[in-house]
Design an enzyme around this catalytic site. Structure first.
Site, PDB file in Angstrom:
ATOM      1  N   ASP A 109       0.691  -0.973   0.422  1.00 14.29           N
ATOM      2  CA  ASP A 109       0.484  -0.393   0.182  1.00 14.29           C
ATOM      3  C   ASP A 109       0.789   1.482  -0.520  1.00 14.29           C
ATOM      4  OD1 ASP A 109      -2.401  -1.578   0.597  1.00 14.29           O
ATOM      5  OD2 ASP A 109      -2.958  -0.420   1.889  1.00 14.29           O
ATOM      6  N   ASP A 110      -0.124   2.624  -0.328  1.00 12.23           N
ATOM      7  CA  ASP A 110      -0.016   3.457  -0.366  1.00 12.23           C
ATOM      8  C   ASP A 110       1.536   4.278  -1.066  1.00 12.23           C
ATOM      9  OD1 ASP A 110      -1.331   3.456   1.789  1.00 12.23           O
ATOM     10  OD2 ASP A 110       0.423   3.676   3.386  1.00 12.23           O
ATOM     11  N   HIS A 160      -6.391   2.478  -3.887  1.00  8.29           N
ATOM     12  CA  HIS A 160      -6.733   3.995  -2.591  1.00  8.29           C
ATOM     13  C   HIS A 160      -6.917   5.046  -2.356  1.00  8.29           C
ATOM     14  CE1 HIS A 160      -5.168   2.473   1.458  1.00  8.29           C
ATOM     15  NE2 HIS A 160      -4.280   2.958   1.359  1.00  8.29           N
ATOM     16  N   HIS A 164      -5.628   9.657   0.622  1.00 15.81           N
ATOM     17  CA  HIS A 164      -5.148   9.428   1.440  1.00 15.81           C
ATOM     18  C   HIS A 164      -5.903   9.982   2.550  1.00 15.81           C
ATOM     19  CE1 HIS A 164      -3.532   6.567   4.182  1.00 15.81           C
ATOM     20  NE2 HIS A 164      -3.794   4.930   3.941  1.00 15.81           N
ATOM     21  N   HIS A 254       3.379  -2.520   2.680  1.00 15.59           N
ATOM     22  CA  HIS A 254       3.183  -0.553   2.029  1.00 15.59           C
ATOM     23  C   HIS A 254       4.915  -0.733   1.647  1.00 15.59           C
ATOM     24  CE1 HIS A 254       0.688  -0.918   5.012  1.00 15.59           C
ATOM     25  NE2 HIS A 254      -0.047   0.572   5.363  1.00 15.59           N
TER      26      HIS A 254
END
Length: 284
Positions: A109-110, A160, A164, A254
Site C-alpha cells: 500500500d501507499d 487507494h 489518502h 507498504h
C-alpha cells in the site's frame, strides 16, 4: 506443500481505532505528510471509529478533495458493475473461491514511491511473485513510470483514494466519491488498467464507502495479516508476523508513506521462506 494446514475459520482480530485529530495535531502532521501508514481503523465488521492514542496512517488529515493532478482528466464511468457489499474482502477465498488451498496474497500500500517501489518490484521479480499494489492517486500521478512498471510486471493495481485522507468514512458522500473517482482517473492516465479493487485508507469502511466503490465497479478489499510495518516496529517483528501467515491470508505491507526500509528488509527473507513453506502467491 509440506504438511498442509487447512484454512482456519476467520476469527476477527481487534484493531485499534483512528486517532481523533485536534487542530494542533492536524497542523503538525500535515507538515510531516508522509510520516506513517497504515494502522487499521476497524475491527472486522465494527462500526464508527473511536479516538485512540495510536498514531494514524494518514498522509494528511486535511488532504484536498479535488487536487489539480486530476484536473482535465476524463471522469471514470460511474455505472455500477458490482453490487455494494456490507463488508470488505478479508481473505483470498472471500474474493477467489476457487483459489488453490495454499494460496496467500501480498498487498502493498501507499505507493508508488521512487525509492522503495523499484526495490520491491525487483524483489518480487527475483522470487517470481505477483502482488496487489493499492496505490494513492497523487503518488501515481507523480510517478507514472512506476505505475506502468507495476502493471507491466503482472501485478494488480488497486485504488487507494487520491490523497489518502483520514478518517475516510467521515468525509461527505461527495468527497468520498471524488477521492475514488480522481484516483481512478490518474491511475488509468498513468498507464494501468482501470482498478476493479478498492482499499479504504486505514481500512476505514462505512456504507457510503461501500456504495462509492461499487458505483465505480470496484470490490472493497481489506487484509487479514497486519505486521504494522508502517510504524517501523523493527524487522524481526515484521518478519514474525508475516511468517505466521496461514493459507488464505491477505498480507498487508507498504512501499510508500514513509521510511519503508524495514519492510523491504523483512520481505527479503520472508518471501523466499513463505515460498519454501509451500505457499502460492496470488494476485487479488
Amino acid at each position: 506443500m509440506e504438511n498442509p494446514v487447512p484454512i482456519q475459520p476467520h476469527v476477527p482480530q481487534p484493531r485499534r481505532r483512528l486517532l481523533a485529530w485536534t487542530a494542533a495535531g492536524a497542523a503538525s502532521l500535515a507538515a510531516a505528510a508522509l510520516a506513517g501508514c497504515s494502522e487499521t481503523a476497524h475491527a472486522h465488521g465494527a462500526g464508527t471509529p473511536s479516538p485512540s492514542a495510536e498514531p494514524s496512517d494518514s498522509f494528511s488529515p486535511a488532504a484536498p478533495v479535488n487536487p489539480s493532478a486530476a484536473a482535465g482528466l476524463p471522469t471514470p464511468s460511474a455505472t455500477a458493475t458490482v453490487a455494494a457489499r456490507s463488508k470488505p474482502v478479508y481473505t483470498v477465498r472471500d474474493l477467489l473461491p476457487n483459489a488453490p488451498g495454499d494460496a496467500i496474497a501480498l498487498t502493498i500500500d501507499d505507493g508508488p514511491n521512487p525509492l522503495y517501489t523499484p526495490q520491491v518490484l525487483a524483489l518480487l521479480r527475483k522470487y517470481d511473485i505477483r502482488a496487489t499494489f493499492s496505490v494513492v492517486g497523487s503518488e501515481a500521478h507523480a510517478h507514472k513510470d512506476l505505475i506502468r512498471a507495476i502493471a507491466a510486471d503482472g501485478h494488480t493495481v488497486a485504488n487507494h483514494t487520491m490523497t489518502h485522507p483520514q478518517p475516510f468514512s467521515k468525509r461527505s458522500d461527495a468527497q468520498i466519491q471524488q477521492q475514488i473517482a480522481d484516483a481512478q482517473s490518474v491511475i488509468v492516465d498513468a498507464g494501468a488498467p482501470a482498478p476493479t479493487l478498492f482499499r479504504s485508507p486505514g481500512g476505514d469502511w462505512s456504507p457510503a464507502v461501500f456504495q462509492a466503490a461499487a458505483k465505480y465497479g470496484m470490490t472493497p478489499i481489506d487484509w487479514d495479516v497486519d505486521p504494522r510495518d508502517w510504524s517501523r516496529p523493527g524487522v524481526p517483528h515484521i518478519t514474525e508476523k508475516l511468517m505466521a501467515a496461514r493459507p488464505g491470508d491477505i498480507l498487508l505491507c507498504h512501499d510508500g508513506g514513509g521510511d519503508r526500509s524495514q519492510t523491504l528488509d523483512a520481505l527479503k527473507s520472508v518471501l523466499p521462506a513463505l515460498k519454501a513453506k509451500g505457499f502460492a502467491f496470488v494476485t487479488l
